[in-house]
Design an enzyme around this catalytic site. Structure first.
Site, PDB file in Angstrom:
ATOM      1  N   CYS A 243       0.809  -1.226   0.000  1.00  0.00           N
ATOM      2  CA  CYS A 243       0.000   0.000   0.000  1.00  0.00           C
ATOM      3  C   CYS A 243       0.840   1.273   0.000  1.00  0.00           C
ATOM      4  CB  CYS A 243      -0.915   0.000   1.224  1.00  0.00           C
ATOM      5  SG  CYS A 243      -2.052  -1.401   1.271  1.00  0.00           S
ATOM      6  N   HIS A 322      12.524   1.413   4.902  1.00  0.00           N
ATOM      7  CA  HIS A 322      12.345   0.002   4.536  1.00  0.00           C
ATOM      8  C   HIS A 322      12.889  -0.871   5.663  1.00  0.00           C
ATOM      9  CE1 HIS A 322      11.896  -3.575   2.200  1.00  0.00           C
ATOM     10  NE2 HIS A 322      11.728  -2.939   1.053  1.00  0.00           N
ATOM     11  N   HIS A 406      -2.491  19.666   6.944  1.00  0.00           N
ATOM     12  CA  HIS A 406      -3.393  18.562   6.631  1.00  0.00           C
ATOM     13  C   HIS A 406      -2.624  17.248   6.690  1.00  0.00           C
ATOM     14  CE1 HIS A 406      -6.232  21.606   5.240  1.00  0.00           C
ATOM     15  NE2 HIS A 406      -5.246  22.125   4.540  1.00  0.00           N
ATOM     16  N   HIS A 410      -2.776   6.821   5.481  1.00  0.00           N
ATOM     17  CA  HIS A 410      -3.301   5.712   4.692  1.00  0.00           C
ATOM     18  C   HIS A 410      -4.468   5.034   5.410  1.00  0.00           C
ATOM     19  CE1 HIS A 410      -3.738   1.988   2.595  1.00  0.00           C
ATOM     20  NE2 HIS A 410      -3.166   1.279   3.535  1.00  0.00           N
ATOM     21  N   HIS A 439     -14.505   5.032   5.294  1.00  0.00           N
ATOM     22  CA  HIS A 439     -15.945   4.800   5.344  1.00  0.00           C
ATOM     23  C   HIS A 439     -16.559   4.747   3.945  1.00  0.00           C
ATOM     24  CE1 HIS A 439     -20.195   6.104   5.613  1.00  0.00           C
ATOM     25  NE2 HIS A 439     -20.212   5.391   6.725  1.00  0.00           N
ATOM     26  N   ASN A 443     -10.443   0.452   2.045  1.00  0.00           N
ATOM     27  CA  ASN A 443      -8.997   0.494   1.841  1.00  0.00           C
ATOM     28  C   ASN A 443      -8.720   0.257   0.355  1.00  0.00           C
ATOM     29  OD1 ASN A 443      -6.238   0.118   1.722  1.00  0.00           O
ATOM     30  ND2 ASN A 443      -6.137  -1.375   3.378  1.00  0.00           N
TER      31      ASN A 443
END
Length: 521
Positions: A243, A322, A406, A410, A439, A443
């Site tokens: 992701c 990583h 802001h 994720h 919502h 995902n």
């Protein structure tokens, strides 16, 4: 929030139970000094630029205050020292040329588009559970587990699944997976090209990321074929990177734009669900079924100076972390076969702890690049004192709200958003975009941070100069951050993902249950 604060009250939620398992560790309470050093290393690499600006300002100020007679004397002196003038001029020209050639080119986000699935692809909870029961692959324990996950997930009733999973029984196939990929990628790209007016032939760089579906020809080749992109396009296809791959794709495009002048780069971020639905009964593999939904985002990046006037954002920083060298981190999100040979993605019980470690490293590195000097001094002083006095000094937690206007966290799940809200000491308004994206769309993997940014724009909250922090993480295990700065008061682009429902948001979510569902126009 300055200027763009929405009058509607932010969503309320109950405080998570203290005894809840799998929570994110309090990673700001334990900071490794080497990652702070790494952040300052990134800062020092641009030290020449940072010092040159005030130096030039001081020179101009001194010149403005100098008496005209003194300037005439200097000019007469230079006329009789031609060699010195030539040497100084050569050094100045060489230094200026070197600076211009080596400084990074600014990268602008001209616009982006998110795919909005059609209403017929919606999968409300009752339909989801009915299909799961009728397909015959799940036992009673697995069905009850999925029902509980759905109810507490923070997802609403309007999230969407691909066409193949709406059949009874489901029809996953290579052809159906290609159909899903074409539908979401081309849908986002059509909107992007229509909104920007850029011709596909003008695109010089294409980067596509999709973790679990990598056919031959590649997804990037499918786009080249559909839009008849030029033959010398620099095309890349990223697979298996989870992701967080959307930020990785932007980073790759940025590097390519440093090499190729006056170029447009298109980045497409998506995930494919059709062939990656799990039909077994191992609970660690059932969670993705309940969370992942259809989505895609397409970005148009540019290094053209002329595009600054119409671009929405400028890319400021990207920091990548990583943790793949750690075996536990490497296997915490792992695609494999279960006991009966059915393929799925298994989520480890240690996922939240491993995510916390990656986030800790990432934000510790990012801090020196973005935090105000006052926050950096307090943070660094307490960190050094903690090292000197063997941990007796309580660490200072930097206020990232001073660095960013802001936050796009994720939308991987409700627990992740809750824990980041707590650990970064954010207010509900700061995580509203993430919570509402989860919502409305579920995902959507690497594209979720763009649905969140679109939500902020649709609410009218993005003002010129505002800085946005996108945080994404994924298998490997990776955590990546991207920082953008708004170049103008940003309005939502036509045909945006929230166009038909933004009036109904935010919705109240209590313990994962929406108190009401928004009405669409």
């Amino acid at each position: 929030m300055e200027g763009g604060r929405d009058e509607q009250a932010p969503p309320r939620r109950r405080t998570p139970s203290p005894g809840r398992s799998r929570r994110l560790p309090d990673f700001l309470q334990s900071v490794n000094l080497k990652y702070v050093k790494l952040g300052y290393h990134y800062l020092i690499t641009h030290l020449l630029t940072l010092l040159l600006i005030p130096l030039m300002a001081v020179i101009l100020l001194e010149a403005a205050q100098t008496d005209p007679d003194e300037l005439r004397q200097v000019w007469l002196h230079l006329q009789y020292n031609l060699v010195s003038v030539l040497v100084c001029s050569a050094v100045f020209v060489f230094g200026t040329t070197l600076y211009i050639m080596t400084r990074p080119r600014p990268v602008y986000l001209v616009d982006y588009a998110c795919y909005r699935p059609p209403p017929e692809l919606k999968a409300p909870f009752h339909s989801f559970m009915e299909h799961s029961q009728l397909c015959g692959g799940f036992n009673e324990s697995a069905l009850e587990f999925q029902r509980r996950i759905l109810e507490r997930s923070g997802l609403g009733q309007d999230t969407c699944l691909p066409v193949a999973l709406h059949y009874l029984p489901p029809r996953p196939s290579m052809a159906a997976a290609r159909e899903e990929a074409e539908q979401v990628m081309f849908g986002a790209l059509d909107t992007l090209f229509n909104n920007t007016g850029v011709k596909p032939k003008d695109v010089g760089v294409l980067v596509v990321n999709c973790s679990l579906f990598n056919p031959t020809p590649s997804l990037s080749a499918m786009i080249v074929n559909r839009y008849k992109l030029r033959g010398n396009i620099k095309s890349f296809n990223l697979g298996g990177m989870g992701c967080s791959a959307g930020v990785l794709a932007v980073d790759l495009a940025r590097d390519l734009l440093q090499v190729h002048r006056a170029t447009y780069a298109v980045v497409v971020s998506t995930e494919n669900i059709t062939q990656n639905w799990y039909f077994g009964n191992r609970k660690s593999m059932l969670i993705p079924n309940c969370l992942f939904r259809v989505g895609a985002a397409a970005l148009l990046l540019s290094n053209r100076a002329a595009d600054r006037r119409r671009a929405k954002y400028k890319l400021v920083h990207i920091v990548r972390t990583h943790r793949g060298a750690d075996d536990r981190a490497f296997r915490c999100v792992y695609q494999e076969q279960d006991e009966v040979g059915k393929v799925g993605v298994s989520l480890s019980k240690n996922l939240m702890a491993i995510a916390g470690e990656a986030l800790k490293i990432n934000i510790t590195t990012l801090g020196p690049l973005v935090l105000p000097i006052s926050e950096q001094l307090l943070f660094f002083a307490t960190l050094v004192a903690k090292k000197l006095f063997n941990g007796k000094v309580k660490p200072y937690i930097p206020d990232f709200k001073l660095a960013f206007d802001h936050f796009c966290i994720h939308a991987g799940g409700r627990a992740v958003i809750d824990e980041l809200e707590k650990n970064l000491q954010l207010r509900p308004i700061h995580v509203e975009a993430s919570r509402m994206t989860l919502h409305r769309f579920g995902n959507t993997s690497s594209s979720s941070i763009w649905y969140e940014l679109a939500y902020t724009e649709a609410k009218g909250r993005m003002r010129k100069g505002h800085r946005v922090w996108q945080i994404a993480f994924g298998s490997g295990f990776k955590c990546n951050s991207a920082v953008w700065q708004a170049l103008r008061n940003v309005k939502p682009s036509p045909d945006g993902p929230w166009e038909d429902c933004i009036h109904g948001y935010p919705v109240e979510i209590i313990d994962g249950f929406p108190a009401r569902e928004p009405q669409q126009q």
